[in-house]
Design an enzyme around this catalytic site. Structure first.
Site, PDB file in Angstrom:
ATOM      1  N   ARG A 191      40.266  78.338  63.987  1.00 25.59           N
ATOM      2  CA  ARG A 191      40.309  78.427  62.519  1.00 25.59           C
ATOM      3  C   ARG A 191      40.806  79.791  62.034  1.00 25.59           C
ATOM      4  NH1 ARG A 191      35.716  80.375  59.044  1.00 25.59           N
ATOM      5  NH2 ARG A 191      34.447  81.639  60.431  1.00 25.59           N
ATOM      6  N   GLY A 192      41.072  80.707  62.946  1.00 20.81           N
ATOM      7  CA  GLY A 192      41.626  82.012  62.559  1.00 20.81           C
ATOM      8  C   GLY A 192      43.103  81.873  62.215  1.00 20.81           C
ATOM      9  N   SER A 243      30.809  80.938  65.609  1.00 15.31           N
ATOM     10  CA  SER A 243      29.957  81.120  64.423  1.00 15.31           C
ATOM     11  C   SER A 243      29.487  79.813  63.789  1.00 15.31           C
ATOM     12  CB  SER A 243      30.712  81.931  63.368  1.00 15.31           C
ATOM     13  OG  SER A 243      31.819  81.185  62.907  1.00 15.31           O
ATOM     14  N   ARG A 284      46.450  91.132  78.994  1.00 15.41           N
ATOM     15  CA  ARG A 284      47.917  91.120  79.189  1.00 15.41           C
ATOM     16  C   ARG A 284      48.390  91.940  80.383  1.00 15.41           C
ATOM     17  NH1 ARG A 284      49.294  91.989  72.987  1.00 15.41           N
ATOM     18  NH2 ARG A 284      48.733  89.913  72.253  1.00 15.41           N
ATOM     19  N   CYS A 322      53.112  90.320  69.101  1.00 16.01           N
ATOM     20  CA  CYS A 322      54.044  89.616  68.214  1.00 16.01           C
ATOM     21  C   CYS A 322      55.389  90.332  68.056  1.00 16.01           C
ATOM     22  CB  CYS A 322      53.402  89.382  66.856  1.00 16.01           C
ATOM     23  SG  CYS A 322      52.348  90.722  66.318  1.00 16.01           S
ATOM     24  N   GLN A 348      55.482  95.405  59.588  1.00 14.28           N
ATOM     25  CA  GLN A 348      54.644  94.290  60.018  1.00 14.28           C
ATOM     26  C   GLN A 348      53.744  93.769  58.891  1.00 14.28           C
ATOM     27  OE1 GLN A 348      54.371  96.414  64.344  1.00 14.28           O
ATOM     28  NE2 GLN A 348      52.862  94.811  64.032  1.00 14.28           N
ATOM     29  N   GLY A 354      49.405  89.829  60.520  1.00 10.87           N
ATOM     30  CA  GLY A 354      49.279  90.317  61.896  1.00 10.87           C
ATOM     31  C   GLY A 354      47.892  90.856  62.176  1.00 10.87           C
ATOM     32  N   GLU A 401      49.852  99.806  69.479  1.00 10.52           N
ATOM     33  CA  GLU A 401      50.912  98.838  69.151  1.00 10.52           C
ATOM     34  C   GLU A 401      52.267  99.348  69.667  1.00 10.52           C
ATOM     35  OE1 GLU A 401      50.169  95.961  67.827  1.00 10.52           O
ATOM     36  OE2 GLU A 401      51.911  95.179  66.772  1.00 10.52           O
ATOM     37  N   LYS A 460      52.600  99.018  73.430  1.00  7.81           N
ATOM     38  CA  LYS A 460      52.873  97.647  73.886  1.00  7.81           C
ATOM     39  C   LYS A 460      54.377  97.387  73.953  1.00  7.81           C
ATOM     40  CE  LYS A 460      48.622  95.869  71.760  1.00  7.81           C
ATOM     41  NZ  LYS A 460      48.101  95.244  70.516  1.00  7.81           N
ATOM     42  N   ARG A 494      52.582  98.938  59.068  1.00  7.59           N
ATOM     43  CA  ARG A 494      52.100  97.762  58.324  1.00  7.59           C
ATOM     44  C   ARG A 494      52.622  97.851  56.897  1.00  7.59           C
ATOM     45  NH1 ARG A 494      50.031  93.953  60.916  1.00  7.59           N
ATOM     46  NH2 ARG A 494      48.248  95.099  61.763  1.00  7.59           N
ATOM     47  N   HIS A 540      57.045  89.437  60.665  1.00  8.62           N
ATOM     48  CA  HIS A 540      57.296  90.839  60.988  1.00  8.62           C
ATOM     49  C   HIS A 540      58.801  91.085  60.987  1.00  8.62           C
ATOM     50  CE1 HIS A 540      53.175  91.248  61.762  1.00  8.62           C
ATOM     51  NE2 HIS A 540      53.145  91.209  63.087  1.00  8.62           N
TER      52      HIS A 540
HETATM   53  P1  NAP Z   1      41.473  86.057  62.789  1.00  9.53           P
HETATM   54  O1  NAP Z   1      42.313  85.379  61.752  1.00  9.53           O
HETATM   55  O2  NAP Z   1      40.642  87.212  62.350  1.00  9.53           O
HETATM   56  O3  NAP Z   1      40.550  84.936  63.480  1.00  9.53           O
HETATM   57  C1  NAP Z   1      39.710  85.194  64.587  1.00  9.53           C
HETATM   58  C2  NAP Z   1      38.353  84.514  64.382  1.00  9.53           C
HETATM   59  O4  NAP Z   1      37.653  85.122  63.292  1.00  9.53           O
HETATM   60  C3  NAP Z   1      38.405  83.063  63.972  1.00  9.53           C
HETATM   61  O5  NAP Z   1      38.653  82.251  65.091  1.00  9.53           O
HETATM   62  C4  NAP Z   1      37.027  82.853  63.393  1.00  9.53           C
HETATM   63  O6  NAP Z   1      36.094  82.590  64.465  1.00  9.53           O
HETATM   64  C5  NAP Z   1      36.691  84.212  62.802  1.00  9.53           C
HETATM   65  N1  NAP Z   1      36.756  84.301  61.322  1.00  9.53           N
HETATM   66  C6  NAP Z   1      35.957  85.128  60.584  1.00  9.53           C
HETATM   67  N2  NAP Z   1      36.260  85.036  59.290  1.00  9.53           N
HETATM   68  C7  NAP Z   1      37.261  84.137  59.153  1.00  9.53           C
HETATM   69  C8  NAP Z   1      37.985  83.619  58.036  1.00  9.53           C
HETATM   70  N3  NAP Z   1      37.749  84.021  56.786  1.00  9.53           N
HETATM   71  N4  NAP Z   1      38.951  82.709  58.265  1.00  9.53           N
HETATM   72  C9  NAP Z   1      39.229  82.301  59.521  1.00  9.53           C
HETATM   73  N5  NAP Z   1      38.569  82.757  60.616  1.00  9.53           N
HETATM   74  C10 NAP Z   1      37.580  83.667  60.453  1.00  9.53           C
HETATM   75  O7  NAP Z   1      42.375  86.612  63.975  1.00  9.53           O
HETATM   76  P2  NAP Z   1      43.892  86.244  64.387  1.00  9.53           P
HETATM   77  O8  NAP Z   1      44.840  87.039  63.587  1.00  9.53           O
HETATM   78  O9  NAP Z   1      44.041  84.763  64.442  1.00  9.53           O
HETATM   79  O10 NAP Z   1      43.957  86.873  65.855  1.00  9.53           O
HETATM   80  C11 NAP Z   1      43.303  86.281  66.989  1.00  9.53           C
HETATM   81  C12 NAP Z   1      43.788  86.983  68.229  1.00  9.53           C
HETATM   82  O11 NAP Z   1      45.192  86.808  68.369  1.00  9.53           O
HETATM   83  C13 NAP Z   1      43.568  88.512  68.210  1.00  9.53           C
HETATM   84  O12 NAP Z   1      43.250  88.955  69.490  1.00  9.53           O
HETATM   85  C14 NAP Z   1      44.913  89.050  67.783  1.00  9.53           C
HETATM   86  O13 NAP Z   1      45.128  90.369  68.251  1.00  9.53           O
HETATM   87  C15 NAP Z   1      45.845  88.070  68.493  1.00  9.53           C
HETATM   88  N6  NAP Z   1      47.166  87.968  67.871  1.00  9.53           N
HETATM   89  C16 NAP Z   1      47.278  87.884  66.521  1.00  9.53           C
HETATM   90  C17 NAP Z   1      48.532  87.782  65.956  1.00  9.53           C
HETATM   91  C18 NAP Z   1      48.704  87.674  64.483  1.00  9.53           C
HETATM   92  O14 NAP Z   1      49.869  87.708  64.053  1.00  9.53           O
HETATM   93  N7  NAP Z   1      47.675  87.523  63.665  1.00  9.53           N
HETATM   94  C19 NAP Z   1      49.665  87.752  66.779  1.00  9.53           C
HETATM   95  C20 NAP Z   1      49.515  87.803  68.176  1.00  9.53           C
HETATM   96  C21 NAP Z   1      48.246  87.906  68.696  1.00  9.53           C
HETATM   97  P3  NAP Z   1      34.857  81.594  64.352  1.00  9.53           P
HETATM   98  O15 NAP Z   1      35.362  80.289  63.832  1.00  9.53           O
HETATM   99  O16 NAP Z   1      34.326  81.477  65.742  1.00  9.53           O
HETATM  100  O17 NAP Z   1      33.941  82.279  63.404  1.00  9.53           O
END
Ligand code: NAP
Length: 372
Positions: free
Chosen positions: A12-13, A40, A104, A137, A164, A168, A243, A246, A270, A277
């Site tokens: 859901r992230g 959660s 990684r 990314c 970016q 991200g 960053e 990487k 950012r 990006h």
């Molecule tokens: P994120 O949106 O913060 O989501 C991660 C987790 O946070 C969710 O699975 C959820 O877990 C929880 N969460 C808490 N509040 C939330 C809300 N309001 N909406 C949705 N989820 C919420 O993180 P992300 O950007 O997807 O990144 C996840 C991983 O991928 C990280 O390690 C990041 O470094 C990597 N990554 C990210 C990107 C990018 O562009 N964003 C690119 C490459 C890699 P629960 O459901 O368990 O609570």
């Protein structure tokens, strides 16, 4: 053939929800027996009717996790740190697919970007590798953009200056950027109505609003709307951010021994875009090719590269995050020779960092594993 049991964590992230969207679009779920976990919301109803369990499973329950053939996590590095070693120590023998950076650089992990390193993926699979990690990314997007030059061993070094997007940093940061924009707008909305008013008064009020205690900055720590943040990820205490580190290290890991090494360095910044990006690349080429030859080679890199001619109207209308958002296209434009050196070119590239920069390589490695 038995379908693989796949446990999804972090769906859901930001990355996870884009992955779900892509898998639904491509009708991928029919190929797997899917289980959904949460850190959660365990016990709450699972939003996907096709899921094997009606309720969300606790993502910290090692017993449940170890029943999976594949665990695909978009949850973040802390979850990987908490769970991965424990599962391995229990002799769990499944495949681990991860969006987070933590694994990684592990010797037994492959950073996946299959349009570029499918040979490395195949060889590693045959050699028993079971840990597959999506790349950073900006690195993945950069490599896809200059794939055509790398394939022909034409690149000596790349300096990348990034722009970016807020996404991200995750879902909460995207919300915060919009809240910041709204807060700034509201602080001057009445003044904007008055066409005779002074722009300097508006500007002064915006600057005060950015610095006042009600500006929402819990996630970024500082204002991003109306500003930029020239630092992403942690401080390596040698003048570089993680960053930026990487850029070089993940490039080498993704390219493996199939390609000649490429030197990469730059600054990561950012900016206040929502998604996608952008990167301005300065490339030192190994040969002095004409712009026509370079354009041709870049276009031929892979099927996702979309070359935009280096002219004003084409650039402002087509080369923008707005035009890349939600698409698998890797936009490449502003290709020109630099006056600095006949072998140096500039290039501006934009890609949706939630698609090719995060979710798409994970979706594809899951499919590659399941088809083995
Ligand atoms: P994120 O949106 O913060 O989501 C991660 C987790 O946070 C969710 O699975 C959820 O877990 C929880 N969460 C808490 N509040 C939330 C809300 N309001 N909406 C949705 N989820 C919420 O993180 P992300 O950007 O997807 O990144 C996840 C991983 O991928 C990280 O390690 C990041 O470094 C990597 N990554 C990210 C990107 C990018 O562009 N964003 C690119 C490459 C890699 P629960 O459901 O368990 O609570």
């Amino acid at each position: 053939m038995n379908k693989l049991k796949v446990g999804f964590v972090g769906w859901r992230g930001m990355v996870g929800s884009v992955l779900m969207q892509r898998m639904l679009e491509e009708n991928d779920f029919k190929n797997y027996t899917s289980f959904f976990f949460s850190t959660s919301q365990a016990g709450e109803k699972c939003p996907f009717g096709f899921a094997e369990s009606e309720y969300l499973i606790d993502a910290n329950n090692l017993e449940e996790l170890s029943n999976m053939d594949v665990i695909l996590t978009c949850q973040g590095s802390q979850f990987t740190i908490d769970v991965y070693d424990k599962l391995k120590n229990q002799n769990w023998d499944g495949h681990w697919i991860d969006a987070a950076s933590h694994l990684r650089m592990e010797k037994n992990a492959v950073v996946v970007l299959d349009p570029i390193n499918s040979d490395l993926i195949d060889k590693s699979y045959s050699g028993g590798v079971k840990t597959w990690v999506g790349g950073n990314c900006t690195v993945s997007l950069m490599l896809l953009a200059i794939h055509g030059l790398i394939k022909e061993n034409l690149v000596e070094w790349v300096s990348s200056m990034t722009y970016q997007a807020a996404s991200g940093a995750g879902a909460n940061n995207m919300r915060e950027l919009l809240s910041q924009m709204g807060y700034l707008f509201n602080s001057v909305s009445d003044m904007l109505e008055n066409r005779q008013g002074s722009i300097l008064d508006i500007d002064h009020k915006i600057t005060s609003a950015m610095l006042d205690k009600n500006m929402p900055i819990n996630n970024f720590g500082v204002p991003l709307a109306g500003s930029v943040i020239p630092w992403i990820d942690s401080d390596l205490k040698n003048g570089s951010s993680k960053e930026e580190w990487k850029g070089q290290n993940e490039t080498l890991k993704i390219l493996g021994s199939q390609y000649a090494p490429v030197k990469v360095d730059g600054l990561c910044v950012r900016i206040g875009t929502m998604r996608c990006h952008s990167q301005a690349l300065t490339i030192k080429m190994k040969e002095n090719l004409s712009i026509e030859q370079i354009n041709e080679k870049i276009s031929a890199g892979n099927q996702w590269v979309k070359l935009i001619i280096n002219e004003r109207d084409a650039t402002i209308n087509q080369l923008s995050p707005t035009n890349a958002s939600g698409k698998l296209d890797i936009l490449v434009g502003r290709i020109k020779k630099l006056n600095l050196d006949s072998n140096m070119i500039s290039l501006f590239t934009i890609g949706d960092q939630l698609l090719w920069g995060a979710a798409e390589p994970l979706r594809r490695i899951l499919s590659i594993i399941s088809n083995k």
